[in-house]
Write a protein that holds these residues in place. Structure first.
Motif, short mmCIF file in Angstrom:
data_model
loop_
_atom_site.label_atom_id
_atom_site.label_comp_id
_atom_site.label_asym_id
_atom_site.label_seq_id
_atom_site.Cartn_x
_atom_site.Cartn_y
_atom_site.Cartn_z
N UNK A 1 6.97 -0.08 6.49
CA UNK A 1 7.26 0.98 5.31
C UNK A 1 8.52 0.16 4.70
N UNK A 2 8.68 0.11 3.60
CA UNK A 2 9.81 -0.50 2.47
C UNK A 2 10.26 0.52 1.60
N UNK A 3 9.88 1.57 1.46
CA UNK A 3 10.34 2.65 0.61
C UNK A 3 9.39 3.96 0.88
N UNK A 4 10.19 5.12 0.52
CA UNK A 4 9.70 6.45 0.59
C UNK A 4 10.39 7.29 -0.33
N UNK A 5 9.72 8.19 -0.59
CA UNK A 5 10.28 9.44 -1.47
C UNK A 5 9.83 10.79 -0.90
N UNK A 6 10.71 11.59 -0.72
CA UNK A 6 10.43 12.95 -0.25
C UNK A 6 11.03 14.06 -0.91
N UNK B 1 0.89 -1.18 0.15
CA UNK B 1 0.06 0.07 0.01
C UNK B 1 0.95 1.33 0.02
N UNK B 2 0.54 2.18 -0.85
CA UNK B 2 1.17 3.59 -0.67
C UNK B 2 0.19 4.71 -0.34
N UNK B 3 0.87 5.51 0.43
CA UNK B 3 0.15 6.84 0.85
C UNK B 3 1.21 8.02 0.32
N UNK B 4 0.37 9.15 0.16
CA UNK B 4 1.05 10.21 -0.45
C UNK B 4 0.49 11.52 0.17
N UNK B 5 1.45 12.78 0.02
CA UNK B 5 0.93 13.65 0.81
C UNK B 5 1.48 14.89 -0.19
N UNK B 6 1.10 16.24 -0.32
CA UNK B 6 1.99 17.12 -1.29
C UNK B 6 0.98 18.51 -0.71
N UNK C 1 5.74 3.76 0.86
CA UNK C 1 5.28 2.55 0.37
C UNK C 1 5.24 1.52 1.79
N UNK C 2 4.25 0.77 1.89
CA UNK C 2 4.11 -0.34 2.98
C UNK C 2 3.85 -1.79 2.56
#
Length: 142
Positions: A103-108, A75-80, A97-98
């Motif tokens: 959590x297995x990944x992230x981009x900020x 599952x992915x979450x996002x915010x902006x 990304x979970x």
């Protein structure tokens, strides 16, 4: 002494105008991804996120904003956030990304401290595609 101050001052000013981007890529064994919709973010963000994932071969299933992280295996979450400074621009974006609630990944992408940096005026769609490519460096199922 005054010359030293004038030499260091530009460095200090530019350090305060930093734009930060940090990505932790996900494992390459993914094929499908559920995305929990965030109604607080402009619709164009999730549209570009979804199309960027699909372009990399991922099956994307959209979930309601009330969905839980464990409704799908991945599952992915996002915010902006968009900010106004002479023009409207995307000043912050994150994708997390979970898998199995971990959590297995992230981009900020964060330009909120980039007040004097003209590099903050980016094209949001291009930046979202870049974040997706870095977060998911391998095509689906690779």
């Amino acid at each position: 002494m005054n010359k030293a101050i004038f030499a260091v001052l530009p460095v200090l000013v530019l350090a305060g105008c930093a734009i930060r981007q940090q990505v932790q890529a996900v494992p390459a064994d993914l094929r499908e991804l559920c995305v929990i919709e965030n109604p607080g973010v402009r619709p164009g963000f999730v549209s570009e996120l979804r199309s960027s994932l699909q372009a990399r071969g991922y099956r994307v299933r959209m979930l309601a904003p009330t969905a839980k992280l464990d409704e799908c295996p991945v599952t992915a979450t996002y915010a902006a956030r968009w900010t106004w400074d002479l023009a409207l621009y995307m000043s912050y974006a994150e994708i997390r990304v979970y898998r199995d609630l971990r959590q297995i990944g992230s981009a900020v992408y964060d330009s909120t401290r980039g007040s004097g940096n003209p590099g903050k005026f980016i094209d949001a769609e291009t930046k979202i595609r870049e974040l997706v490519q870095q977060l998911f460096p391998a095509p689906a199922g690779a």
